[in-house]
Scaffold this motif. Structure first.
Motif, PDB file in Angstrom:
ATOM      1  N   ARG A  30       0.873  -1.173   0.000  1.00  0.00           N
ATOM      2  CA  ARG A  30       0.000   0.000   0.000  1.00  0.00           C
ATOM      3  C   ARG A  30       0.910   1.223   0.000  1.00  0.00           C
ATOM      4  N   ILE A  31       0.716   2.083  -0.978  1.00  0.00           N
ATOM      5  CA  ILE A  31       1.580   3.256  -1.149  1.00  0.00           C
ATOM      6  C   ILE A  31       0.753   4.515  -0.968  1.00  0.00           C
ATOM      7  N   SER A  32       1.264   5.430  -0.182  1.00  0.00           N
ATOM      8  CA  SER A  32       0.633   6.725   0.031  1.00  0.00           C
ATOM      9  C   SER A  32       1.547   7.802  -0.531  1.00  0.00           C
ATOM     10  N   LEU A  43      -2.828   3.833  -2.818  1.00  0.00           N
ATOM     11  CA  LEU A  43      -3.156   2.758  -3.735  1.00  0.00           C
ATOM     12  C   LEU A  43      -2.359   1.520  -3.381  1.00  0.00           C
ATOM     13  N   SER A  44      -2.744   0.410  -3.951  1.00  0.00           N
ATOM     14  CA  SER A  44      -2.053  -0.862  -3.740  1.00  0.00           C
ATOM     15  C   SER A  44      -1.459  -1.326  -5.060  1.00  0.00           C
ATOM     16  N   LEU A  45      -0.245  -1.856  -4.984  1.00  0.00           N
ATOM     17  CA  LEU A  45       0.435  -2.401  -6.153  1.00  0.00           C
ATOM     18  C   LEU A  45       1.135  -3.692  -5.779  1.00  0.00           C
ATOM     19  N   TRP A  46       1.289  -4.563  -6.770  1.00  0.00           N
ATOM     20  CA  TRP A  46       2.149  -5.714  -6.567  1.00  0.00           C
ATOM     21  C   TRP A  46       3.587  -5.217  -6.465  1.00  0.00           C
ATOM     22  N   TYR A  47       4.409  -5.944  -5.711  1.00  0.00           N
ATOM     23  CA  TYR A  47       5.805  -5.544  -5.539  1.00  0.00           C
ATOM     24  C   TYR A  47       6.684  -6.784  -5.433  1.00  0.00           C
ATOM     25  N   GLU A  48       7.961  -6.554  -5.594  1.00  0.00           N
ATOM     26  CA  GLU A  48       8.975  -7.503  -5.149  1.00  0.00           C
ATOM     27  C   GLU A  48      10.002  -6.689  -4.387  1.00  0.00           C
ATOM     28  N   PHE A  76       4.490   3.779   2.940  1.00  0.00           N
ATOM     29  CA  PHE A  76       4.051   2.472   2.454  1.00  0.00           C
ATOM     30  C   PHE A  76       3.806   1.532   3.614  1.00  0.00           C
ATOM     31  N   GLU A  77       3.065   0.455   3.302  1.00  0.00           N
ATOM     32  CA  GLU A  77       2.836  -0.608   4.270  1.00  0.00           C
ATOM     33  C   GLU A  77       2.660  -1.923   3.524  1.00  0.00           C
ATOM     34  N   ARG A  91       8.663   4.857   5.145  1.00  0.00           N
ATOM     35  CA  ARG A  91       8.639   5.957   4.179  1.00  0.00           C
ATOM     36  C   ARG A  91       9.914   5.900   3.355  1.00  0.00           C
ATOM     37  N   GLY A  92       9.860   6.576   2.201  1.00  0.00           N
ATOM     38  CA  GLY A  92      11.021   6.574   1.330  1.00  0.00           C
ATOM     39  C   GLY A  92      10.774   7.430   0.110  1.00  0.00           C
ATOM     40  N   THR A  93      11.574   7.201  -0.916  1.00  0.00           N
ATOM     41  CA  THR A  93      11.451   7.957  -2.163  1.00  0.00           C
ATOM     42  C   THR A  93      11.214   6.987  -3.317  1.00  0.00           C
TER      43      THR A  93
END
Length: 156
Positions: A30-32, A43-48, A76-77, A91-93
């Motif tokens: 989940r990305i803010s 929103l939510s995205l698939w990740y690796e 993010f979470e 958090r990050g960039t």
């Protein structure tokens, strides 16, 4: 060889345990972020999780692409959806780049669907669809695990 993350870690897990959780868990991230008008967006995205960073992909025309071009800061979470709850937030960039050969997208399809032989995979891999790679470099990671205190919630 996995690159060591420069993120600050806190919470119940070691950096190695965080990496293991993020590598083994297949729920979306989940990305803010903020929109160009400075509104909040999630929103939510698939990740690796590779080399200490999150790697995602999305269509070139997705709103998140415009939002991240405006500001690279994200929160993010990644957390489990069923008890006992546990996860990592931070958090990050974010940085954007083309996924011209759809290598990132293919990796995500393998991770979440087990391959590219589905109607969803075929539609996402369509030649006319332009894909963008999103990389999130964490600055701070916080882990939590309620397994011990929620243990009885799993007993039937």
């Amino acid at each position: 060889m996995e690159q060591q993350s420069t993120a600050k870690f806190s919470g119940v897990w070691s950096p190695e345990e965080v990496a293991d959780f993020l590598t083994e868990t297949t729920v979306p991230i989940r990305i803010s972020c903020r929109t160009p008008r400075d509104d909040l967006w999630m929103l939510s995205l698939w990740y690796e999780y590779v080399d200490g960073e999150f790697r995602c992909a999305t269509g070139k025309d997705a709103d998140i692409v415009e939002f991240l071009q405006s500001t690279e800061e994200v929160a993010f979470e990644v957390s489990t959806n069923d008890p006992p709850y546990r996860g990592v937030r931070g958090r990050g960039t974010a940085s954007l780049g083309p996924d011209e050969d759809k290598q990132q997208l293919r990796a995500l399809l393998e991770r979440y669907l087990g391959g590219t032989d589905s109607s969803l995979a075929r539609s996402l891999l369509a030649p006319e669809r332009e894909e963008v790679r999103i990389r999130i470099t964490p600055e701070k990671l916080y882990s939590w695990d309620f397994s011990e205190r929620m243990g009885e919630s799993n007993d039937a």
